[in-house]
Design a protein around this motif. Sequence first.
Motif, PDB file in Angstrom:
ATOM      1  N   ASP A  39       1.046  -1.119  -0.098  1.00  0.00           N
ATOM      2  CA  ASP A  39       0.109   0.031   0.120  1.00  0.00           C
ATOM      3  C   ASP A  39       0.659   1.360  -0.064  1.00  0.00           C
ATOM      4  N   ASP A  40       0.802   2.080  -0.919  1.00  0.00           N
ATOM      5  CA  ASP A  40       1.433   3.164  -1.114  1.00  0.00           C
ATOM      6  C   ASP A  40       1.470   4.298  -0.073  1.00  0.00           C
ATOM      7  N   ASP A  41       0.221   4.554   0.419  1.00  0.00           N
ATOM      8  CA  ASP A  41       0.035   5.294   1.590  1.00  0.00           C
ATOM      9  C   ASP A  41       0.821   4.880   2.933  1.00  0.00           C
ATOM     10  N   ALA A  42       0.814   3.606   2.926  1.00  0.00           N
ATOM     11  CA  ALA A  42       1.278   3.074   4.281  1.00  0.00           C
ATOM     12  C   ALA A  42       2.769   2.964   3.930  1.00  0.00           C
ATOM     13  N   PHE A  43       3.314   2.780   2.757  1.00  0.00           N
ATOM     14  CA  PHE A  43       4.844   3.053   2.626  1.00  0.00           C
ATOM     15  C   PHE A  43       5.351   4.459   2.878  1.00  0.00           C
ATOM     16  N   PHE A  44       4.737   5.233   2.523  1.00  0.00           N
ATOM     17  CA  PHE A  44       4.938   6.904   2.484  1.00  0.00           C
ATOM     18  C   PHE A  44       4.875   7.087   3.928  1.00  0.00           C
ATOM     19  N   ALA A  45       4.088   6.758   4.576  1.00  0.00           N
ATOM     20  CA  ALA A  45       3.938   6.879   6.013  1.00  0.00           C
ATOM     21  C   ALA A  45       4.964   6.408   6.879  1.00  0.00           C
ATOM     22  N   ALA A  46       5.202   4.944   6.531  1.00  0.00           N
ATOM     23  CA  ALA A  46       6.468   4.385   7.074  1.00  0.00           C
ATOM     24  C   ALA A  46       7.643   4.765   6.776  1.00  0.00           C
ATOM     25  N   ALA A  47       8.234   5.264   5.561  1.00  0.00           N
ATOM     26  CA  ALA A  47       9.260   6.038   5.309  1.00  0.00           C
ATOM     27  C   ALA A  47       9.476   7.320   5.981  1.00  0.00           C
ATOM     28  N   ARG A  53       8.091   7.796   9.165  1.00  0.00           N
ATOM     29  CA  ARG A  53       8.172   7.792  10.503  1.00  0.00           C
ATOM     30  C   ARG A  53       9.617   7.285  10.596  1.00  0.00           C
ATOM     31  N   VAL A  54      10.165   6.300   9.768  1.00  0.00           N
ATOM     32  CA  VAL A  54      11.688   6.268   9.715  1.00  0.00           C
ATOM     33  C   VAL A  54      12.425   7.109   9.827  1.00  0.00           C
ATOM     34  N   ARG A  55      12.132   8.057   8.914  1.00  0.00           N
ATOM     35  CA  ARG A  55      13.127   9.358   8.632  1.00  0.00           C
ATOM     36  C   ARG A  55      12.911  10.223   9.787  1.00  0.00           C
ATOM     37  N   THR A  56      11.775  10.472  10.514  1.00  0.00           N
ATOM     38  CA  THR A  56      11.614  11.343  11.633  1.00  0.00           C
ATOM     39  C   THR A  56      12.423  10.692  12.963  1.00  0.00           C
ATOM     40  N   ASP A  57      12.308   9.318  13.000  1.00  0.00           N
ATOM     41  CA  ASP A  57      12.753   8.742  14.420  1.00  0.00           C
ATOM     42  C   ASP A  57      13.957   8.223  14.325  1.00  0.00           C
ATOM     43  N   LEU A  58      14.375   7.615  13.080  1.00  0.00           N
ATOM     44  CA  LEU A  58      15.742   7.154  13.076  1.00  0.00           C
ATOM     45  C   LEU A  58      16.719   7.891  12.585  1.00  0.00           C
ATOM     46  N   ILE A  59      16.396   8.604  11.543  1.00  0.00           N
ATOM     47  CA  ILE A  59      17.644   9.156  10.861  1.00  0.00           C
ATOM     48  C   ILE A  59      17.645  10.663  11.446  1.00  0.00           C
ATOM     49  N   ASP A  60      16.460  11.400  11.426  1.00  0.00           N
ATOM     50  CA  ASP A  60      16.582  12.922  11.783  1.00  0.00           C
ATOM     51  C   ASP A  60      16.395  12.822  13.411  1.00  0.00           C
ATOM     52  N   GLY A  61      16.319  11.717  14.052  1.00  0.00           N
ATOM     53  CA  GLY A  61      16.195  11.705  15.402  1.00  0.00           C
ATOM     54  C   GLY A  61      17.488  11.029  15.996  1.00  0.00           C
ATOM     55  N   LEU A  62      17.578   9.509  15.789  1.00  0.00           N
ATOM     56  CA  LEU A  62      18.788   8.818  16.384  1.00  0.00           C
ATOM     57  C   LEU A  62      20.035   8.984  15.528  1.00  0.00           C
ATOM     58  N   LEU A  63      20.060   8.819  14.262  1.00  0.00           N
ATOM     59  CA  LEU A  63      21.284   8.977  13.561  1.00  0.00           C
ATOM     60  C   LEU A  63      22.004  10.626  13.380  1.00  0.00           C
ATOM     61  N   ALA A  64      21.028  11.535  13.778  1.00  0.00           N
ATOM     62  CA  ALA A  64      21.584  12.766  13.484  1.00  0.00           C
ATOM     63  C   ALA A  64      22.591  13.219  14.445  1.00  0.00           C
TER      64      ALA A  64
END
Length: 530
Positions: free
Chosen positions: A334-342, A344-355
């Motif tokens: 589901d593209d909507d779910a894929f976009f939302a998942a991407a 969330r990963v960007r917010t929590d993992l990338i811009d949150g933890l990895l930053a």
Amino acid sequence: MTATAPQSIQRITARQHPPVEATTVTRGQRADAGGETTERALGADEAFRDDLERIRFSPYYSRLGAVTQVISSNGAGQGVHNRLTHTIKVTSVARAIATGITRPGDPRRDLLDRLGGCDPVVVQAAASAHDLGHPPFGHLGESVLNRIARQRYGLEDGFDGNAQTFRILTTLDALHPEGGLNLTAAVRAAVLKYPWCRVRFPRPHPSEFAYPPRGAGAGDDDGGSSKFSAYFLDAAEMVDARAAYPGLPALRQTVECSVMDVADDIAYSLHDLDDFHRAGVLQYAAVATEFREWRAHAARLARQDLDTLTPDAPGRSLEALRRRIHAKDPWIADDDAFFAAADRVRTDLIDGLLAVPYDGSRAAERALGAFTGQWLARLQDAVTVTLDPHPRSGYVSLLPQAWHEVTILKFVHQRFVLQRPDLALYQRGQARILLRLVDGFDAWLADRADAARAPRRLLEFIDLATMGYDTIAGDSPDLLAGADPAARRRRAVGRGLIDYIASLSDARAAATADSITGRAERLWDAGGGL
């Protein structure tokens, strides 16, 4: 979806589990020394707890502490997971899921009761056992041994960590006089994530289906399934374990197995990220660029032929993942779910933890712990129970949104860690260790004047495989595709040798390779144990 089997192996094709009352005794049975099924004096719950302890006291379980998960502690420091710490965390996640969905008043429990129930102790036992078969050096070792088994010894079923796990539980472990741990049918069935052989069993083989179950699709040009849970030698054991569930569809996991499988996915997607962040190999800039560029140009990338882009073009890999999900799993894509998942990963993992680079401080550990804890809690709560799941899913699975999130988390370490050239360089060295082991032992076994002095365990494993292939040749010769006695003997040598090497730890494999090739400086470096 039906399947036929060799005449000596009974089919299991009914559509639903029997009620829990009808399965309690059967699932708690063990095989006695003569191979007949007997009812134990123990109740089922006590028998399952006994199984859990048998697994945890097995030397194969202890060995996992010295086996690579993804990154070797020797190459990345002591903070990374090994197979044992991964197993412990999978067991913890599996227990949390199992107790949650069986809690009185939880609506999912009513569905589980209709499926025959879900025993949390069986789930824990399966989770504790699920990685026993992984060889030295993680998935790299699995790939190398599979290639050697197939190309050098003619073993069509090659090597697979899941099938090796089942072989350890039923044959190789020495606790029971007849081999294996003599576990209950419920626990043996609960480790069968992919209840088929690589090829030819059952028939028609699931790899031949237009839409195969998860893991059953072709793995390479030689055909067969990419994942499977039993070698030909252990096919009868697989059928025996699943016979405790006469209503279980032929290619379906048991309920407890599906819980273990979900827990493994969750733990793998999160805890390996811990390792990569601590080791400093998961770089913020590269991951952030991939996600930012894909999000900014998603519409254009969706229309573009990805072959026209360079493999490292920002956004290309994430778009390829989106398309792969639609191709392999249209039932849940589901593209909507894929976009939302991407996002969330960007917010929590990338811009949150990895930053913020990991510096070993207590603050960095708290940030990592908070990220992992929040995601674990959310994913464990995103578990659903389905009475008639899709063939590529299980009775217990993740809700679609969480499924997309786990898929993207696994993509991050596949794309930005496992494909790194420096890791490939390290792994090629590990592959050479395994090749030296096979070459050395193969030459030793071919030396008639000295073969009898080969390690006792190795010779015992070859004898076990020889007896197994002789039995199959008499009972189910079609599984061996007409192999003559000389070919069966070569396969037995190969299976026994692979069984032996797969039972070594990383360090023991390296030390043994040094000894057998004359590189060791000390006489007793190699040894013969796990």
